[in-house]
Write a protein that holds these residues in place. Structure first.
Motif, mmCIF file in Angstrom:
data_model
loop_
_atom_site.group_PDB
_atom_site.id
_atom_site.type_symbol
_atom_site.label_atom_id
_atom_site.label_comp_id
_atom_site.label_asym_id
_atom_site.label_seq_id
_atom_site.Cartn_x
_atom_site.Cartn_y
_atom_site.Cartn_z
ATOM 1 N N THR A 136 0.941 -1.244 0.050
ATOM 2 C CA THR A 136 -0.046 0.072 0.101
ATOM 3 C C THR A 136 0.728 1.251 0.193
ATOM 4 N N VAL A 137 1.966 1.395 0.745
ATOM 5 C CA VAL A 137 2.788 2.502 0.816
ATOM 6 C C VAL A 137 3.470 2.575 -0.730
ATOM 7 N N MET A 138 3.842 1.399 -1.219
ATOM 8 C CA MET A 138 4.566 1.571 -2.592
ATOM 9 C C MET A 138 3.574 2.075 -3.618
ATOM 10 N N GLY A 139 2.220 1.697 -3.427
ATOM 11 C CA GLY A 139 1.255 2.139 -4.235
ATOM 12 C C GLY A 139 1.185 3.954 -4.183
ATOM 13 N N LEU A 140 1.187 4.271 -2.898
ATOM 14 C CA LEU A 140 1.188 5.828 -2.790
ATOM 15 C C LEU A 140 2.479 6.344 -3.104
ATOM 16 N N LEU A 141 3.487 5.610 -3.171
ATOM 17 C CA LEU A 141 5.018 6.130 -3.719
ATOM 18 C C LEU A 141 4.804 6.307 -5.335
ATOM 19 N N ASN A 142 3.802 5.265 -5.899
ATOM 20 C CA ASN A 142 3.993 4.982 -7.217
ATOM 21 C C ASN A 142 4.976 4.694 -7.876
ATOM 22 N N HIS A 143 5.905 3.587 -7.061
ATOM 23 C CA HIS A 143 6.954 3.301 -7.617
ATOM 24 C C HIS A 143 6.777 1.763 -8.120
ATOM 25 N N SER A 144 7.511 1.613 -9.289
ATOM 26 C CA SER A 144 7.584 0.457 -9.854
ATOM 27 C C SER A 144 8.424 -0.608 -9.096
ATOM 28 N N TYR A 145 8.241 -2.131 -9.025
ATOM 29 C CA TYR A 145 8.808 -2.817 -8.262
ATOM 30 C C TYR A 145 8.461 -4.164 -8.370
ATOM 31 N N THR A 146 8.900 -5.299 -7.964
ATOM 32 C CA THR A 146 8.696 -6.625 -7.830
ATOM 33 C C THR A 146 7.951 -7.114 -6.522
ATOM 34 N N ASN A 147 6.751 -7.191 -6.410
ATOM 35 C CA ASN A 147 6.303 -7.826 -5.120
ATOM 36 C C ASN A 147 6.487 -9.371 -4.931
ATOM 37 N N THR A 148 7.201 -9.414 -4.177
ATOM 38 C CA THR A 148 7.262 -11.131 -3.921
ATOM 39 C C THR A 148 6.656 -11.475 -2.784
ATOM 40 N N THR A 149 5.957 -10.808 -1.983
ATOM 41 C CA THR A 149 5.186 -11.013 -0.815
ATOM 42 C C THR A 149 3.833 -11.418 -0.992
ATOM 43 N N MET A 150 2.950 -11.778 0.197
ATOM 44 C CA MET A 150 1.717 -11.893 0.178
ATOM 45 C C MET A 150 0.867 -10.648 0.239
ATOM 46 N N GLY A 151 1.355 -9.782 0.461
ATOM 47 C CA GLY A 151 0.606 -8.495 0.754
ATOM 48 C C GLY A 151 0.202 -7.692 -0.360
ATOM 49 N N VAL A 152 -0.836 -7.030 -0.343
ATOM 50 C CA VAL A 152 -1.697 -6.391 -1.490
ATOM 51 C C VAL A 152 -1.806 -4.885 -1.254
ATOM 52 N N ASP A 153 -1.949 -4.060 -2.089
ATOM 53 C CA ASP A 153 -2.224 -2.571 -2.035
ATOM 54 C C ASP A 153 -3.824 -2.570 -1.942
ATOM 55 N N LEU A 154 -3.833 -1.975 -0.711
ATOM 56 C CA LEU A 154 -5.267 -1.865 -0.078
ATOM 57 C C LEU A 154 -6.329 -0.795 -0.559
ATOM 58 N N LEU A 155 -5.438 0.011 -1.407
ATOM 59 C CA LEU A 155 -6.137 1.240 -2.277
ATOM 60 C C LEU A 155 -6.576 0.540 -3.503
ATOM 61 N N LYS A 156 -6.163 -0.572 -4.286
ATOM 62 C CA LYS A 156 -6.409 -1.021 -5.467
ATOM 63 C C LYS A 156 -7.025 -2.416 -5.313
ATOM 64 N N HIS A 157 -7.050 -3.367 -4.279
ATOM 65 C CA HIS A 157 -7.215 -4.678 -4.404
ATOM 66 C C HIS A 157 -8.092 -4.880 -2.952
ATOM 67 N N ARG A 158 -9.237 -5.541 -3.130
ATOM 68 C CA ARG A 158 -10.203 -5.707 -2.058
ATOM 69 C C ARG A 158 -9.997 -7.337 -1.621
ATOM 70 N N ARG A 159 -9.667 -7.523 -0.365
ATOM 71 C CA ARG A 159 -9.501 -8.660 0.183
ATOM 72 C C ARG A 159 -10.945 -9.409 0.334
ATOM 73 N N PRO A 160 -11.358 -10.478 0.344
ATOM 74 C CA PRO A 160 -12.526 -11.220 0.731
ATOM 75 C C PRO A 160 -12.352 -11.791 2.350
ATOM 76 N N PHE A 161 -11.059 -11.940 2.765
ATOM 77 C CA PHE A 161 -11.068 -12.201 4.319
ATOM 78 C C PHE A 161 -9.654 -11.725 4.789
ATOM 79 N N ALA A 162 -9.799 -11.520 5.901
ATOM 80 C CA ALA A 162 -8.577 -11.363 6.692
ATOM 81 C C ALA A 162 -8.169 -12.538 7.547
ATOM 82 N N TYR A 163 -6.818 -12.964 7.745
ATOM 83 C CA TYR A 163 -6.562 -14.045 8.471
ATOM 84 C C TYR A 163 -5.489 -13.650 9.395
ATOM 85 N N PHE A 164 -5.303 -14.395 10.526
ATOM 86 C CA PHE A 164 -4.249 -14.133 11.663
ATOM 87 C C PHE A 164 -4.086 -15.220 12.601
#
Length: 419
Positions: A318-346
């Motif tokens: 989400t921070v990277m989305g606000l910075l508007n930088h290109s990068y390779t996302n190797t993680t399980m995180g998503v940009d919350l301002l562009k992607h909607r999760r159906p569930f949260a898990y913890f």
């Protein structure tokens, strides 16, 4: 080699077996929108934006000890302990349904900065050898950012210092750096002094004319509690006094930053490492994982409230989305301002929780699983009535956790490599 072998024998490092790896990986790719990854890490995907629009804002991440939403006025607490966080949430972007990866500080630091979840009692910061990830510190460092981490106490706690230095943090400041007369209790210096001490360091980094990432781990809201003698409060309970003090310290810090020229191009992220057990309804207290997450700077962003369920691991993308930088996302995180999760898990050490906007599913390894209508605080087990939702929730969380374990086993959590 011996340490690695002995670590593998620890119960917290035992492997999980929810479903087969191929199914888990395919599910995770589908959930994340990854079609044909060119990388050895199957969930790695390129985020490409126009370079002319990139923003080199400074990033300040404040990870607050035990700051569950249940302590905050915005979420219904009537004791008026958090006026600053309430204001920042009103003036910034507030993710009101965000959940921490786990229930320990090491979970919070790890998930916030490196965007992978927690697996039961596994201590991600304390592996031997240290696992190397490709999270916020590494990605920003490759883009020319300076990186620093400030903690109130000993950096050996949970192996934080060594892990962060191996994972993109240039400088770790801890109790060894502070004057002895400022160490006031078990957890080192007070929160407000931690912020005060860091101001010179931030100004030094700003003078280098390169953007910076500065991360803080506060600790006042951890027992045994030590309230600075100079802080005055009308709260009568020490736990309430500490929460009010923690909020006051953050407000004072932001006020100090606002007087510096670099403030106008700095994004502040306020998030907790985890919550605290309060207002118990279920054997897996939601207050331990439901945490605030606020991105703040009225000079840079418009106020917004995001009510969709979200994860601590989503902060980095989400921070990277606000910075508007290109990068390779190797993680399980998503940009919350562009992607909607159906569930949260913890994670709750020996349990796993999954929520949507109304239902709370609890997976217990050796006991009966259950599902509850948590908005109504009902304890009835709805498993039989909600079988279809149960399958969806279970597939979602087990696929991600199984895939994460597979990535670790194949040492693919680091810098992305092309097949």
């Amino acid at each position: 080699f011996l340490r690695s072998y002995l670590n593998s024998l620890l119960p917290e490092n035992s492997k999980i077996h929810f479903l087969d790896n191929e199914t888990a990986i395919n599910n995770s790719k589908e959930f994340l929108g990854v079609e044909n990854s060119q990388y050895t890490n199957p969930i790695a995907r390129d985020v490409v934006v126009a370079d002319s629009l990139q923003r080199d804002y400074n990033i300040v991440v404040v990870i607050m000890e035990s700051m569950t939403t249940h302590k905050i006025g915005r979420f219904g607490n009537s004791k008026d302990m958090t006026p600053n966080l309430d204001r920042f949430a009103e003036e910034g972007i507030s993710f009101d349904n965000l959940y921490s990866g786990g229930i320990h500080t090491y979970n919070g630091i790890f998930s916030t900065l490196y965007s992978f979840p927690s697996i039961y009692r596994k201590k991600q910061l304390n592996t031997s050898p240290i696992d190397e990830y490709y999270g916020m510190p590494q990605v920003l460092k490759r883009k020319g950012y300076q990186t620093a981490f400030f903690t109130t106490h000993n950096e050996l706690f949970d192996n934080v210092g060594s892990f962060l230095r191996a994972n993109g943090i240039d400088r770790v400041y801890s109790d060894k750096d502070y004057p002895e007369d400022k160490l006031i209790g078990t957890w080192g210096v007070a929160d407000d002094y931690l912020f005060e001490y860091s101001m010179d360091k931030l100004n030094e980094m700003a003078k280098n004319k390169k953007p910076f990432l500065s991360v803080y781990m506060t600790c006042s809201d951890h027992s045994p509690y030590t309230l600075p003698s100079y802080y005055e409060t009308d709260q009568t309970n020490i736990k309430d006094q500490i929460v009010e003090y923690a909020d006051w310290s953050i407000g004072r810090f932001v006020e100090s930053c606002s007087k510096e020229p670099w403030f106008k191009k700095t994004l502040f992220v306020f998030v907790a490492d985890h919550g605290q057990s309060m207002n118990l309804v279920y054997d897996m207290p939601m207050s331990l994982n439901h945490i605030p997450c606020i991105i703040y700077n009225p000079n840079l962003i418009e106020p917004n409230t995001v009510n969709d369920v979200a994860l601590q691991i989503d902060i980095f993308p989400t921070v990277m989305g606000l910075l508007n930088h290109s990068y390779t996302n190797t993680t399980m995180g998503v940009d919350l301002l562009k992607h909607r999760r159906p569930f949260a898990y913890f994670n709750g050490d020996d349990k796993i929780g999954v929520v949507d906007d109304s239902l709370f599913y609890i997976y217990r390894d050796t006991e009966v699983e259950s599902m509850h209508s948590y908005q109504e605080k009902k304890v009835d087990n709805l498993i039989e009535e909600k079988k279809e939702k149960l399958i969806l929730m279970k597939d979602y969380v087990t696929s991600f956790l199984q895939t994460y374990q597979w990535i670790l086993e194949h040492n693919l959590e680091g810098k992305p490599e092309v097949k």
